[in-house]
Scaffold this active site. Structure first.
Site, mmCIF file in Angstrom:
data_model
loop_
_atom_site.group_PDB
_atom_site.id
_atom_site.type_symbol
_atom_site.label_atom_id
_atom_site.label_comp_id
_atom_site.label_asym_id
_atom_site.label_seq_id
_atom_site.Cartn_x
_atom_site.Cartn_y
_atom_site.Cartn_z
ATOM 1 N N ASP A 158 71.436 48.205 31.094
ATOM 2 C CA ASP A 158 72.100 47.484 30.011
ATOM 3 C C ASP A 158 71.231 46.412 29.382
ATOM 4 O O ASP A 158 71.444 46.018 28.246
ATOM 5 C CB ASP A 158 73.405 46.846 30.511
ATOM 6 C CG ASP A 158 73.186 45.951 31.723
ATOM 7 O OD1 ASP A 158 72.025 45.833 32.177
ATOM 8 O OD2 ASP A 158 74.175 45.368 32.224
ATOM 9 N N VAL A 161 64.742 90.876 11.048
ATOM 10 C CA VAL A 161 66.113 90.369 10.981
ATOM 11 C C VAL A 161 66.884 90.742 12.233
ATOM 12 O O VAL A 161 67.675 89.965 12.770
ATOM 13 C CB VAL A 161 66.826 90.908 9.716
ATOM 14 C CG1 VAL A 161 68.302 90.555 9.749
ATOM 15 C CG2 VAL A 161 66.174 90.358 8.463
ATOM 16 N N ALA A 162 66.621 91.976 12.744
ATOM 17 C CA ALA A 162 67.331 92.440 13.933
ATOM 18 C C ALA A 162 66.926 91.654 15.174
ATOM 19 O O ALA A 162 67.751 91.339 16.032
ATOM 20 C CB ALA A 162 67.050 93.928 14.148
ATOM 21 N N ILE A 165 65.611 88.552 15.402
ATOM 22 C CA ILE A 165 65.838 87.107 15.386
ATOM 23 C C ILE A 165 67.333 86.800 15.426
ATOM 24 O O ILE A 165 68.071 87.194 14.526
ATOM 25 C CB ILE A 165 65.218 86.465 14.129
ATOM 26 C CG1 ILE A 165 63.699 86.653 14.147
ATOM 27 C CG2 ILE A 165 65.566 84.985 14.049
ATOM 28 C CD1 ILE A 165 63.009 86.172 12.898
ATOM 29 N N ASN A 205 74.861 89.600 13.001
ATOM 30 C CA ASN A 205 74.321 88.421 13.687
ATOM 31 C C ASN A 205 75.073 87.142 13.344
ATOM 32 O O ASN A 205 75.249 86.268 14.198
ATOM 33 C CB ASN A 205 72.841 88.234 13.335
ATOM 34 C CG ASN A 205 71.968 89.307 13.947
ATOM 35 O OD1 ASN A 205 72.421 90.082 14.786
ATOM 36 N ND2 ASN A 205 70.713 89.353 13.534
ATOM 37 N N ASP A 212 65.531 47.190 30.252
ATOM 38 C CA ASP A 212 65.704 48.604 30.570
ATOM 39 C C ASP A 212 65.279 49.529 29.425
ATOM 40 O O ASP A 212 65.093 50.731 29.633
ATOM 41 C CB ASP A 212 67.183 48.905 30.889
ATOM 42 C CG ASP A 212 67.662 48.157 32.109
ATOM 43 O OD1 ASP A 212 66.860 48.007 33.047
ATOM 44 O OD2 ASP A 212 68.821 47.719 32.123
ATOM 45 N N ASP A 256 69.872 50.596 36.923
ATOM 46 C CA ASP A 256 69.729 49.156 37.079
ATOM 47 C C ASP A 256 70.876 48.680 37.969
ATOM 48 O O ASP A 256 71.929 49.321 38.028
ATOM 49 C CB ASP A 256 69.799 48.483 35.699
ATOM 50 C CG ASP A 256 69.552 46.993 35.784
ATOM 51 O OD1 ASP A 256 68.643 46.605 36.521
ATOM 52 O OD2 ASP A 256 70.254 46.240 35.112
#
Length: 889
Positions: A616, A295-296, A298, A709, A620, A342
């Site tokens: 556009d 836990v610490a 992560i 955390n 593309d 383009d």
């Protein structure tokens, strides 16, 4: 089948059809064999699969395992499973945010289908009938006129001034005049899509004239189908941030598992060395210590913080007309090294405009060009007609000649319509003096019909020198990639009885030339200059002709000469291996097809360059999806392009990309600050738990670490994302995609800052126990644990102030008036919640805290604040070292 290289008879023979079309029975048979004229739909991930994939992350799996162990422990000891609820809440929240972040509707194929015509006129059993376009089959003979959408790929059989708009497929802004002649290959291996004048393709539309064609391809066998297939094949690549977070996840997961296994084995060995035998209770306690370490180590809030930070960035960018469809695209744009754009509609306005003229009387030239068109102005002032002719009418409007007004005084009374063989058209108008004819067309053919010229306000015989001067101007315009048209006139006393082209188009008076081009957007030049200052290379990729592309690119400063340009046909002659070696030499690509665009993007990516692709048109879409970040156009862009793009420019403004790049860089800088802050905090927790376990006491429980955390750290981490950008943000080169999260000294900073917080936290624990018991000893202490929790929580809060700048002095920033009100507010919120959890009855008991004295509280706060001057001293040393190295050079 290459029908454009075959005669119509050869096409009929190969397709087993005829000019009167198929029989209804044969069409039905072919439909059953080959299927409907539709594009296949792509497979979509279900929401459950997306949700499942969120739980496959190594860090998430470790958290789930920790929750399972905590649940078993709580059940055995008949305790309320606080840890389990908090861990599962974190896991579920993370999964929901992940699904929300990654859910991007795959509507590209559907949008492609919508572009196809709903119904078509077809010849069946020798009769013209209207059917659903989905029922078309190869061999059908179709009829089209202005306004129709082309329903399938087809070889043209008849063309009456047939012009087709193919910009979405080829990138050309000018409609293509179609013909029926068989094409010749010459030196080419194949004829580019944009040059196949005897073909029409699904997704294009008829803008002028009418024609007849035989269907050569339907559904997925059309050019549009190839694009749909390319979209299905193109894989979504992970962004640099996603890759770095994935790497970080694996690294942290490995470290967590390694530490957990080490501590578990260490406890068992220590148990045996001290003469004890590990029983179930001992093993369970060792497991819980391992869970505490997991836990610490992560950073549970990391994914949520990054997602929220990106969401805030998305909101800011939307205010600047950049609509982000995928969150991680924000930071990817920030590290873009190449922007492939383009030309038509992106760098240019997709609107033919007269930019040059030559002639003695511009007013008469503008009137002639305006009147000798089939464009009309509707009640709303819109120009309806072929784009090139619309440019001529707009030219007249720019000189205050409205075609509707001109027709009132000079009504059209006769004409010789445009013909692709003659390459010109003529109109006859009634005037007060008699009748006036204007003829416009290709300069060479119009000039041949001229025997006189309007010069110095007078009409005189045209000379060889006049012709040479006209042709010189024509060449000068053509060299600028302008489309050139000539205009001439002729007067009559009486209405000409014979209005055939042969009778009208002779003994003309040359009037002048106009040169047209699809002009660049006015703001693009400055945007490209800023891109270059920011170390970003602009590249033009277009379906238009090479000379036109080079002219536009030279004007914009993308290239200096035609040597930096390549055509699609030339690209076909280069192998993938050789192209990867030379790709950096070219900045303009003309006459390219969709597969070329994808190949260019992939070659750039193989050079390690983070590549963005803007565009556009339908053509593309595959390259936009293949690029690291695809940028679609909101106004002129097709639904296909917008649906595969990561970001859409609401104003179709290339300059918007610049502000998006700037925002992307700011966001990434701030994300790194947040990550550094969170990792330094987690490292201090790991080192504290590790040291305490080695010494034989418990400094913090898993629930304490989760609180720090998720509650204490998340607010400052989010506030850090609101920091303003550095002054040199757009003057420095893009960061490399290979740069890790720990690049630039971040790894060292995390290490020493985490160590400082650990020392201060351990000091608080021992001081707390000494104040409570009056002696120094290594034992479990409620006061020590509470003081350690308060010190670590507040230390990390104060440390967030340090993180406003990695190397700069935060004290100096404050003195200069640089403030982050969000960080100040988050510091206050974290301070209140931390104090509340210690002193609130019931809640403090659930966390195992004791109500520490005022002296203990002030002592813990003083120790926590010490992190600010400690980090300031290290930063001072780092700046001195950097300055010394710079001076040494």
């Amino acid at each position: 089948m290459k029908a454009y290289l075959q005669s119509t008879d050869e096409v009929f023979s190969e397709l087993q059809t005829q000019e009167t079309g198929l029989t209804a029975a044969e069409a039905e048979k072919r439909l059953a064999e080959n299927g409907p004229n539709k594009l296949k739909e792509g497979k979509k991930k279900s929401i459950w699969r997306r949700l499942f994939e969120q739980f496959c992350d190594p860090m998430i799996l470790i958290l789930i395992a920790a929750a399972a162990i905590s649940a078993i422990t709580a059940a055995m000891e008949h305790e309320f499973p606080t840890d389990v609820i908090i861990i599962l809440a974190v896991v579920i929240l993370n999964a929901v945010l992940g699904v929300y972040q990654e859910s991007k509707a795959e509507k590209a194929i559907e949008a492609l289908q919508e572009m196809a015509a709903a119904t078509s006129k077809v010849m069946r059993d020798g009769k013209v009938m209207e059917i659903h376009s989905s029922d078309l089959v190869v061999g059908d003979v179709i009829l089209l006129e202005a306004g129709d959408a082309v329903p399938a790929d087809a070889r043209i059989l008849e063309s009456a001034s047939l012009k087709i708009e193919e910009a979405a497929l080829t990138g050309e802004s000018v409609p293509v005049l179609k013909k029926i002649d068989t094409l010749l290959l010459g030196d080419q291996k194949d004829v580019p899509l944009g040059d196949r004048k005897n073909m029409m393709y699904m997704g294009s539309s008829v803008v002028y004239g009418h024609g007849k064609a035989v269907v050569t391809g339907t559904g997925m066998d059309t050019e549009m189908g190839k694009i749909a297939g390319a979209l299905a094949d193109a894989k979504d690549s992970q962004t640099p941030l996603q890759l770095k977070l994935a790497q970080l996840s694996k690294i942290l997961s490995g470290i967590v598992l390694g530490i957990c296994v080490f501590m578990f084995i260490f406890d068992i060995i220590r148990r045996y060395v001290t003469g004890g035998v590990p029983d179930f209770s001992f093993l369970l306690n060792s497991f819980m210590i391992a869970v505490s370490l997991a836990v610490a180590a992560i950073p549970e809030g990391l994914v949520a913080v990054v997602t929220v930070v990106l969401s805030i960035g998305v909101t800011n960018m939307s205010k600047k007309n950049a609509i982000v469809r995928r969150l991680t695209a924000v930071e990817t744009l920030g590290c873009a090294q190449v922007i492939c754009s383009d030309k038509t509609g992106t760098l240019t306005q997709n609107k033919m405009t007269v930019v040059e003229h030559y002639g003695d009387n511009e007013e008469l030239l503008a009137q002639g060009m305006t009147l000798c068109t089939d464009v009309h102005i509707d009640d709303d002032g819109n120009l309806v007609g072929e784009p090139t002719e619309a440019a001529l009418v707009n030219y007249g409007l720019s000189l205050n000649f409205n075609k509707n007004d001109l027709l009132k005084t000079m009504p059209r009374v006769g004409e010789a319509p445009f013909d692709s063989m003659r390459k010109k058209m003529s109109t006859v108008h009634k005037t007060e003096e008699g009748f006036l004819q204007f003829t416009k067309g290709a300069p060479d053919v119009v000039l041949k019909d001229c025997t006189q010229i309007l010069k110095d306000g007078k009409v005189r015989d045209i000379t060889a020198e006049d012709r040479a001067e006209i042709l010189a101007h024509n060449k000068a315009f053509a060299d600028k990639a302008l489309r050139v048209l000539a205009c001439s006139f002729k007067t009559y006393d009486d209405m000409p009885a014979d209005q055939s082209p042969e009778a009208l188009e002779n003994n003309l008076v040359f009037l002048g030339l106009v040169g047209m081009i699809d002009p660049v957007r006015p703001e693009v030049k400055a945007a490209i200059d800023e891109c270059r200052r920011a170390g970003i290379r602009p590249i033009m990729i277009t379906g238009d002709h090479k000379d036109t592309a080079v002219a536009i690119a030279t004007e914009l400063g993308i290239v200096k000469s035609a040597d930096e340009a390549l055509t699609g046909a030339e690209l076909d002659e280069i192998s993938d291996e050789d192209f990867e070696k030379t790709v950096l030499h070219y900045s303009v690509y003309g006459r390219v097809q969709p597969e070329h665009k994808v190949r260019i993007v992939n070659a750039l990516k193989k050079q390690g360059l983070v590549t963005a692709m803007t565009g556009d048109g339908v053509n593309d879409a595959p390259s936009i999806k293949s690029a690291d970040i695809g940028v679609g156009m909101g106004i002129t862009g097709t639904d296909v392009t917008k649906n595969v793009a990561d970001m859409v420019l609401a104003d179709d403004n290339f300059a918007t990309i610049v502000s998006a790049v700037k925002e992307g860089r700011r966001i990434y800088d701030n994300i790194r600050k947040s990550i550094q802050f969170l990792l330094a905090s987690n490292l201090s927790e790991v080192l504290s738990i590790f040291a305490a376990n080695l010494l034989g006491f418990t400094i913090l429980q898993p629930v304490h670490l989760l609180w720090i955390n998720l509650v204490t750290d998340c607010f400052p981490a989010l506030a850090l994302s609101m920091e303003k950008g550095e002054k040199d943000l757009m003057q420095r080169p893009p960061r490399k995609a290979t740069d890790g999260i720990f690049a630039g000294g971040v790894g060292f900073d995390v290490a020493y800052q985490g160590l400082f917080v650990t020392i201060l936290t351990l000091a608080a624990y021992f001081i707390g126990h000494f104040i409570e018991a009056g002696r120094w000893e290594i034992v479990n202490s409620p006061d020590g644990m509470t003081m350690a929790f308060l010190t670590m929580s507040m230390c990390e809060i104060f440390h967030s102030l340090n993180m406003r700048s990695q190397k700069g002095s935060v004290i100096k920033m404050a003195m200069q008036g640089s403030h982050n009100k969000f960080l100040a507010l988050s510091t206050l919120m974290s301070f209140i919640t931390t104090t509340f959890v210690i002193y609130c009855p019931g809640l403090s008991d659930a966390f195992g805290f004791t109500h520490i004295s005022f002296v203990e509280y002030i002592t813990a706060m003083a120790l926590a604040f010490a992190i600010v001057p400690l980090v300031e001293i290290v930063k001072l040393i780092q700046r001195a070292v950097t300055k010394h190295k710079a001076n040494a050079k």
